[in-house]
Design a protein around this motif. Structure first.
Motif, PDB file in Angstrom:
ATOM      1  N   ARG A  86      49.949  72.643  53.906  1.00 49.00           N
ATOM      2  CA  ARG A  86      49.888  71.416  54.702  1.00 49.00           C
ATOM      3  C   ARG A  86      48.660  70.586  54.360  1.00 49.00           C
ATOM      4  NH1 ARG A  86      52.704  75.173  57.228  1.00 49.00           N
ATOM      5  NH2 ARG A  86      54.533  74.533  58.460  1.00 49.00           N
ATOM      6  N   TRP A  87      47.552  71.246  54.064  1.00 49.48           N
ATOM      7  CA  TRP A  87      46.343  70.505  53.722  1.00 49.48           C
ATOM      8  C   TRP A  87      46.472  69.839  52.355  1.00 49.48           C
ATOM      9  CZ3 TRP A  87      43.555  70.684  58.069  1.00 49.48           C
ATOM     10  CH2 TRP A  87      42.386  69.923  58.096  1.00 49.48           C
ATOM     11  N   LYS A  88      47.187  70.467  51.444  1.00 52.46           N
ATOM     12  CA  LYS A  88      47.445  69.832  50.152  1.00 52.46           C
ATOM     13  C   LYS A  88      48.286  68.574  50.332  1.00 52.46           C
ATOM     14  CE  LYS A  88      47.161  74.014  47.286  1.00 52.46           C
ATOM     15  NZ  LYS A  88      47.922  74.952  46.406  1.00 52.46           N
ATOM     16  N   SER A  89      49.292  68.651  51.185  1.00 49.72           N
ATOM     17  CA  SER A  89      50.108  67.478  51.474  1.00 49.72           C
ATOM     18  C   SER A  89      49.277  66.381  52.132  1.00 49.72           C
ATOM     19  CB  SER A  89      51.276  67.877  52.393  1.00 49.72           C
ATOM     20  OG  SER A  89      52.042  66.747  52.755  1.00 49.72           O
ATOM     21  N   LEU A  90      48.351  66.772  52.997  1.00 47.20           N
ATOM     22  CA  LEU A  90      47.455  65.806  53.639  1.00 47.20           C
ATOM     23  C   LEU A  90      46.584  65.113  52.598  1.00 47.20           C
ATOM     24  CD1 LEU A  90      46.002  64.519  56.080  1.00 47.20           C
ATOM     25  CD2 LEU A  90      44.589  66.580  56.182  1.00 47.20           C
ATOM     26  N   THR A  91      46.055  65.872  51.649  1.00 49.41           N
ATOM     27  CA  THR A  91      45.201  65.298  50.617  1.00 49.41           C
ATOM     28  C   THR A  91      45.948  64.255  49.796  1.00 49.41           C
ATOM     29  OG1 THR A  91      43.965  67.376  50.472  1.00 49.41           O
ATOM     30  CG2 THR A  91      43.733  65.839  48.641  1.00 49.41           C
ATOM     31  N   VAL A  92      47.198  64.546  49.461  1.00 49.25           N
ATOM     32  CA  VAL A  92      48.017  63.587  48.711  1.00 49.25           C
ATOM     33  C   VAL A  92      48.232  62.319  49.528  1.00 49.25           C
ATOM     34  CG1 VAL A  92      50.293  63.182  47.704  1.00 49.25           C
ATOM     35  CG2 VAL A  92      49.166  65.388  47.377  1.00 49.25           C
ATOM     36  N   THR A  93      48.505  62.486  50.820  1.00 49.27           N
ATOM     37  CA  THR A  93      48.717  61.331  51.693  1.00 49.27           C
ATOM     38  C   THR A  93      47.469  60.468  51.789  1.00 49.27           C
ATOM     39  OG1 THR A  93      50.364  62.534  52.996  1.00 49.27           O
ATOM     40  CG2 THR A  93      49.362  60.602  54.017  1.00 49.27           C
ATOM     41  N   VAL A  94      46.318  61.091  51.936  1.00 52.85           N
ATOM     42  CA  VAL A  94      45.059  60.345  52.041  1.00 52.85           C
ATOM     43  C   VAL A  94      44.810  59.542  50.775  1.00 52.85           C
ATOM     44  CG1 VAL A  94      42.558  60.569  52.238  1.00 52.85           C
ATOM     45  CG2 VAL A  94      44.046  61.944  53.693  1.00 52.85           C
ATOM     46  N   ASP A  95      45.117  60.117  49.629  1.00 53.86           N
ATOM     47  CA  ASP A  95      44.880  59.422  48.363  1.00 53.86           C
ATOM     48  C   ASP A  95      45.823  58.236  48.165  1.00 53.86           C
ATOM     49  OD1 ASP A  95      42.880  61.208  47.767  1.00 53.86           O
ATOM     50  OD2 ASP A  95      44.171  62.543  46.583  1.00 53.86           O
ATOM     51  N   LYS A  96      47.050  58.336  48.697  1.00 56.93           N
ATOM     52  CA  LYS A  96      48.048  57.291  48.462  1.00 56.93           C
ATOM     53  C   LYS A  96      48.275  56.384  49.676  1.00 56.93           C
ATOM     54  CE  LYS A  96      50.691  60.016  45.099  1.00 56.93           C
ATOM     55  NZ  LYS A  96      52.036  60.555  44.756  1.00 56.93           N
ATOM     56  N   ALA A  97      47.588  56.610  50.769  1.00 59.02           N
ATOM     57  CA  ALA A  97      47.841  55.867  52.008  1.00 59.02           C
ATOM     58  C   ALA A  97      47.598  54.377  51.825  1.00 59.02           C
ATOM     59  CB  ALA A  97      46.962  56.412  53.126  1.00 59.02           C
ATOM     60  N   GLN A  98      48.441  53.572  52.501  1.00 57.30           N
ATOM     61  CA  GLN A  98      48.313  52.120  52.462  1.00 57.30           C
ATOM     62  C   GLN A  98      47.642  51.563  53.705  1.00 57.30           C
ATOM     63  OE1 GLN A  98      49.287  50.226  49.744  1.00 57.30           O
ATOM     64  NE2 GLN A  98      49.560  52.246  48.807  1.00 57.30           N
ATOM     65  N   ASN A  99      47.636  52.330  54.783  1.00 61.10           N
ATOM     66  CA  ASN A  99      46.993  51.862  56.010  1.00 61.10           C
ATOM     67  C   ASN A  99      46.434  53.057  56.773  1.00 61.10           C
ATOM     68  OD1 ASN A  99      49.106  52.856  57.982  1.00 61.10           O
ATOM     69  ND2 ASN A  99      50.366  51.426  56.816  1.00 61.10           N
ATOM     70  N   ILE A 100      45.631  52.773  57.766  1.00 56.62           N
ATOM     71  CA  ILE A 100      44.906  53.825  58.490  1.00 56.62           C
ATOM     72  C   ILE A 100      45.845  54.731  59.270  1.00 56.62           C
ATOM     73  CG2 ILE A 100      44.533  52.376  60.519  1.00 56.62           C
ATOM     74  CD1 ILE A 100      42.154  55.027  59.001  1.00 56.62           C
ATOM     75  N   ASP A 101      46.987  54.212  59.719  1.00 60.31           N
ATOM     76  CA  ASP A 101      47.888  55.031  60.533  1.00 60.31           C
ATOM     77  C   ASP A 101      48.563  56.119  59.711  1.00 60.31           C
ATOM     78  OD1 ASP A 101      47.781  54.016  63.270  1.00 60.31           O
ATOM     79  OD2 ASP A 101      48.446  52.140  62.384  1.00 60.31           O
ATOM     80  N   GLU A 102      48.784  55.880  58.436  1.00 55.35           N
ATOM     81  CA  GLU A 102      49.351  56.929  57.595  1.00 55.35           C
ATOM     82  C   GLU A 102      48.412  58.127  57.540  1.00 55.35           C
ATOM     83  OE1 GLU A 102      50.669  55.669  53.753  1.00 55.35           O
ATOM     84  OE2 GLU A 102      51.462  53.773  54.498  1.00 55.35           O
ATOM     85  N   VAL A 103      47.123  57.855  57.407  1.00 54.55           N
ATOM     86  CA  VAL A 103      46.139  58.941  57.366  1.00 54.55           C
ATOM     87  C   VAL A 103      46.018  59.613  58.725  1.00 54.55           C
ATOM     88  CG1 VAL A 103      43.704  59.496  57.001  1.00 54.55           C
ATOM     89  CG2 VAL A 103      44.848  57.851  55.507  1.00 54.55           C
ATOM     90  N   LEU A 104      45.888  58.810  59.767  1.00 55.25           N
ATOM     91  CA  LEU A 104      45.684  59.348  61.110  1.00 55.25           C
ATOM     92  C   LEU A 104      46.873  60.189  61.562  1.00 55.25           C
ATOM     93  CD1 LEU A 104      43.744  59.390  63.512  1.00 55.25           C
ATOM     94  CD2 LEU A 104      44.841  57.315  64.355  1.00 55.25           C
ATOM     95  N   ASN A 105      48.085  59.689  61.359  1.00 48.41           N
ATOM     96  CA  ASN A 105      49.276  60.428  61.777  1.00 48.41           C
ATOM     97  C   ASN A 105      49.439  61.720  60.987  1.00 48.41           C
ATOM     98  OD1 ASN A 105      49.882  58.392  63.586  1.00 48.41           O
ATOM     99  ND2 ASN A 105      51.266  57.333  62.200  1.00 48.41           N
ATOM    100  N   LYS A 106      49.194  61.649  59.681  1.00 54.68           N
ATOM    101  CA  LYS A 106      49.337  62.851  58.850  1.00 54.68           C
ATOM    102  C   LYS A 106      48.284  63.895  59.215  1.00 54.68           C
ATOM    103  CE  LYS A 106      51.090  65.260  55.474  1.00 54.68           C
ATOM    104  NZ  LYS A 106      52.463  65.809  55.556  1.00 54.68           N
ATOM    105  N   LEU A 107      47.056  63.442  59.486  1.00 55.67           N
ATOM    106  CA  LEU A 107      45.997  64.377  59.867  1.00 55.67           C
ATOM    107  C   LEU A 107      46.326  65.050  61.197  1.00 55.67           C
ATOM    108  CD1 LEU A 107      43.206  65.614  59.416  1.00 55.67           C
ATOM    109  CD2 LEU A 107      42.217  63.582  60.503  1.00 55.67           C
ATOM    110  N   GLU A 108      46.795  64.291  62.162  1.00 58.73           N
ATOM    111  CA  GLU A 108      47.141  64.863  63.468  1.00 58.73           C
ATOM    112  C   GLU A 108      48.284  65.859  63.347  1.00 58.73           C
ATOM    113  OE1 GLU A 108      45.869  61.120  66.379  1.00 58.73           O
ATOM    114  OE2 GLU A 108      47.934  61.312  65.659  1.00 58.73           O
ATOM    115  N   ILE A 109      49.293  65.523  62.557  1.00 61.29           N
ATOM    116  CA  ILE A 109      50.425  66.441  62.357  1.00 61.29           C
ATOM    117  C   ILE A 109      49.966  67.715  61.658  1.00 61.29           C
ATOM    118  CG2 ILE A 109      52.589  66.746  61.104  1.00 61.29           C
ATOM    119  CD1 ILE A 109      53.158  63.781  61.603  1.00 61.29           C
ATOM    120  N   THR A 110      49.111  67.560  60.647  1.00 63.50           N
ATOM    121  CA  THR A 110      48.629  68.725  59.895  1.00 63.50           C
ATOM    122  C   THR A 110      47.855  69.684  60.788  1.00 63.50           C
ATOM    123  OG1 THR A 110      48.504  67.434  57.849  1.00 63.50           O
ATOM    124  CG2 THR A 110      47.199  69.461  57.958  1.00 63.50           C
TER     125      THR A 110
END
Length: 708
Positions: free
Chosen positions: A585-609
């Protein structure tokens, strides 16, 4: 009751629902024509009074509102005159003016007791003395009278209401714009009648299209009379548009214009909020509410102590009852756009704001694109600020390194430096000393933000901390009443240092908007469990490397097997949380953080992780699992203490005690396996898969090995 009185009552009642100017205009024309018809040619008789009731042949004049309305004896009139009289009465009736031969299909005295909605349902009928062909033509359009009265009364009552909202006033204005064509038609029909250019068939042809139009308008007016919020009214009007058939393009276009006009005021509030971050909602119609009422602008900077994730989470509220249905799918984007603009102001970030007019046109999607652009601008900017100026990705990496104990050598070095302290009761520990040891542990680390890591001594065990997170919400009064008791630790804490030691990550604003305390507390729970498992595993490892002097433990197979099973069990419990649950899950989070287009993509993915790591790793739905985990660890630690300081006795007595620890370990491990097996049958898909992975890891360590 006298017929004249009935007509007067009916006239007064209907006239109440009409424009006074329009009524006066129509009545004066009737009065003037009545005077000209009844004034004898060349007569200068001054004895005739205006207030008298003159009679001439078949004409009988009845007083209506201070004027005279001619009432013709139809039986004595030729068909041509009947047609002219019928057209005259119909034109007046279609304008809401009482006429002699168009009557409501109820008792006249009942009208005074009816509300405007019921009046719209009243059907009108013609005098039966009219020619049958005339009545057949006119009856088709007679419902127009009731529809007109309903719409016109709604317009007047709304305009006269002092507390009417802007949305309802906008609807009245839109009705007025649409009704102007109808007023012009009435004026044209009256002119054509006077100039002898109109017949009944042509009148019905010109009026008939308005029958369906005013029917819909009347239905809209009746539905809008109830106590509706602006959002409910907008939703209702939008539904009227959706209900219109595609086979009636003209009607659909009219409703489109009305909805577009009425929503203009509301969409201006949306635009100002999304593109400026300003709430201008004096009548409390908008679905976003600022809980901090102040005369100051929203951009006023807050004190550093006040500006935090909790403040922004509570400052703005989304109120679903004020949300129109056509904005439902984009409510979050609207809500967050203005919120992020104000957060960026708080961070002293300057940016070019979007300036695009926002309007809602039913059936079109242009407003959706503008809303998306208005949201993307601050959401992208906030991510850029946190990533470039505050190194968000590095901080997220630190959470994995420290809270999941993935920094190489970190956990081992920390436990080694704190060994003596961790074996003491928490009441005897000094946090500052532990913080010094943590600083020494991180001294050689190349991490730029290692100073943000802090030591903390918790006043409860992990199971209690976990239970507090899932405690059902109580009322505000109950929470205030028990808050002091919940926060106060017991006088004597029965916790060892290795049970109480926890890590904190002190993220400052604006980084704390993403790495907020509630999120970090979830990771802290995982960290405490992993640190405990690591501590138990380390104790078992040290016991094997440095056995007590003279004990001869290496030559005892039963002891070696038990110690090995304990060690591998602790290792697999730790690996289950880290390798099976957290790492993918943390690897998936890292990919999301690198490719995120807005802050909510990071925030939502981090909370889910974080939520999934805690939920699937510790199975918090089963309160007994975490307690059983720590109990099993304590059995291993007790075994280590026994081996380190074995009591004096024979080898047989020593082996007997080892056997007792073996039975105790198998009993608790078997209980954990049984509990996890039950959860695998009853939990959701994610928990079920986690349980299966855990069972696969632990099943090989439950049975005792054969003894020598």
């Amino acid at each position: 009751m006298d017929p004249g009185d009935l007509d007067n009552d009916f006239a007064d009642t209907v006239r109440f629902h009409l424009s006074r100017d329009e009524l006066d205009r129509q009545m004066r024309k009737i009065h003037d024509r009545g005077d000209s018809l009844n004034r004898p040619s060349g007569s200068g008789n001054s004895s005739s009074s205006v207030n008298a009731l003159p009679q001439q042949e078949s004409w009988i004049f009845e007083s209506v509102g201070g004027y005279y309305l001619p009432n013709e004896d139809l039986a004595k009139m030729p068909l041509q005159h009947q047609e002219q009289l019928l057209m005259r009465d119909l034109i007046y009736a279609f304008s809401g003016v009482p006429s002699s031969h168009v009557k409501p299909d109820i008792q006249i005295d009942q009208i005074s007791e009816m509300n405007s909605v019921d009046i719209s349902r009243v059907r009108f009928r013609l005098d039966e003395v009219f020619n049958g062909a005339f009545r057949a033509l006119a009856n088709d359009v007679l419902p127009l009278v009731g529809y007109y009265i309903s719409v016109q009364s709604f317009i007047e009552q709304t305009n006269m209401s002092p507390s009417c909202g802007r949305t309802r006033l906008a609807l009245v204005t839109a009705f007025g714009d649409q009704m102007q064509e109808y007023y012009d038609l009435q004026s044209k029909l009256e002119t054509d009648l006077q100039e002898k250019k109109l017949n009944l068939k042509e009148l019905v042809r010109q009026v008939r299209p308005w029958l369906s139009i005013l029917k819909v308008f009347s239905s809209m007016a009746c539905s809008s009379r109830s106590k509706l919020t602006s959002a409910q009214l907008l939703t209702l009007l939008d539904q009227f548009h959706r209900d219109q058939k595609a086979t009636e393009p003209e009607m659909k276009e009219r409703i489109t214009k009305i909805v577009s006009s009425v929503t203009r005021v509301y969409m201006k509030i949306v635009q100002l909020w999304m593109q400026k971050g300003v709430l201008y909602d004096t009548q409390h119609e908008f679905f976003v509410e600022d809980t901090e009422r102040s005369n100051a602008m929203s951009s006023t900077l807050l004190s550093p102590e006040k500006c935090c994730h909790a403040y922004w989470a509570q400052r703005y509220r989304l109120l679903p009852d004020r949300l129109p249905a056509f904005l439902l799918s984009q409510a979050d984007e609207v809500f967050l756009a203005g919120k992020y603009l104000n957060i960026l102001r708080q961070c002293n970030v300057t940016m070019k704001l979007l300036q695009q007019p926002l309007a809602y046109n039913p059936g079109e999607t242009a407003h959706e694109e503008i809303i998306k652009d208005s949201y993307d601008l601050p959401a992208r900017k906030l991510l850029s600020v946190l990533s470039k100026d505050h190194n968000l990705s590095l901080h997220i990496g630190n959470l994995r390194s420290y809270f999941l104990l993935q920094e190489e050598g970190f956990a081992e070095t920390l436990l080694d430096k704190c060994q003596e302290h961790l074996q003491c009761n928490v009441d005897r520990l000094i946090p500052e000393k532990l913080q010094t040891l943590l600083t020494e542990t991180l001294q050689k680390s190349s991490d730029l933000f290692k100073d943000m890591l802090r030591c903390q001594l918790k006043d409860c065990d992990v199971a209690t901390q976990l239970a507090r997170r899932h405690k059902p919400e109580r009322s505000e009064a109950e929470s205030q009443e028990s808050s002091s008791e919940a926060e106060e630790p017991p006088e004597v804490l029965n916790l060892y240092g290795y049970e109480s030691l926890a890590l904190r990550y002190e993220a400052k604003w604006p980084l704390s908007f993403v790495l907020y305390p509630q999120l970090l507390e979830q990771l802290q729970i995982l960290q405490r469990v992993l640190l405990f498992l690591h501590y138990v595993r380390r104790s078992l490892t040290l016991m094997w490397q440095t056995p007590s002097e003279g004990s001869g433990l290496k030559s005892t197979k039963r002891f070696g097997n038990l110690r090995q099973r304990m060690l591998m069990c602790m290792l697999n419990l730790e690996h289950h949380i880290v390798l099976d649950i957290a790492e993918p899950r943390w690897k998936s989070l890292t990919v999301t953080v690198d490719k995120a287009q807005n802050i909510d993509e990071v925030l939502n993915k981090l909370e889910i992780t974080v939520d999934e790591c805690l939920r699937f790793g510790l199975l918090p739905t089963a309160d007994t699992y975490t307690k059983a985990l720590f109990t099993l660890g304590h059995v291993c630690l007790n075994f280590c203490r026994f081996v380190e300081s074995p009591p004096d006795g024979t080898w047989q007595e020593f082996e007997q005690v080892v056997g007792e620890y073996e039975e105790e370990f198998d009993s608790f491990l078997g209980g954990i396996l049984e509990l996890v097996g039950e959860l695998a049958k009853t939990s959701g898909s994610g928990e079920r898969e986690s349980c299966k992975q855990l069972l696969k890891r632990l099943e090989g360590f439950c049975k005792c090995s054969e003894m020598d």
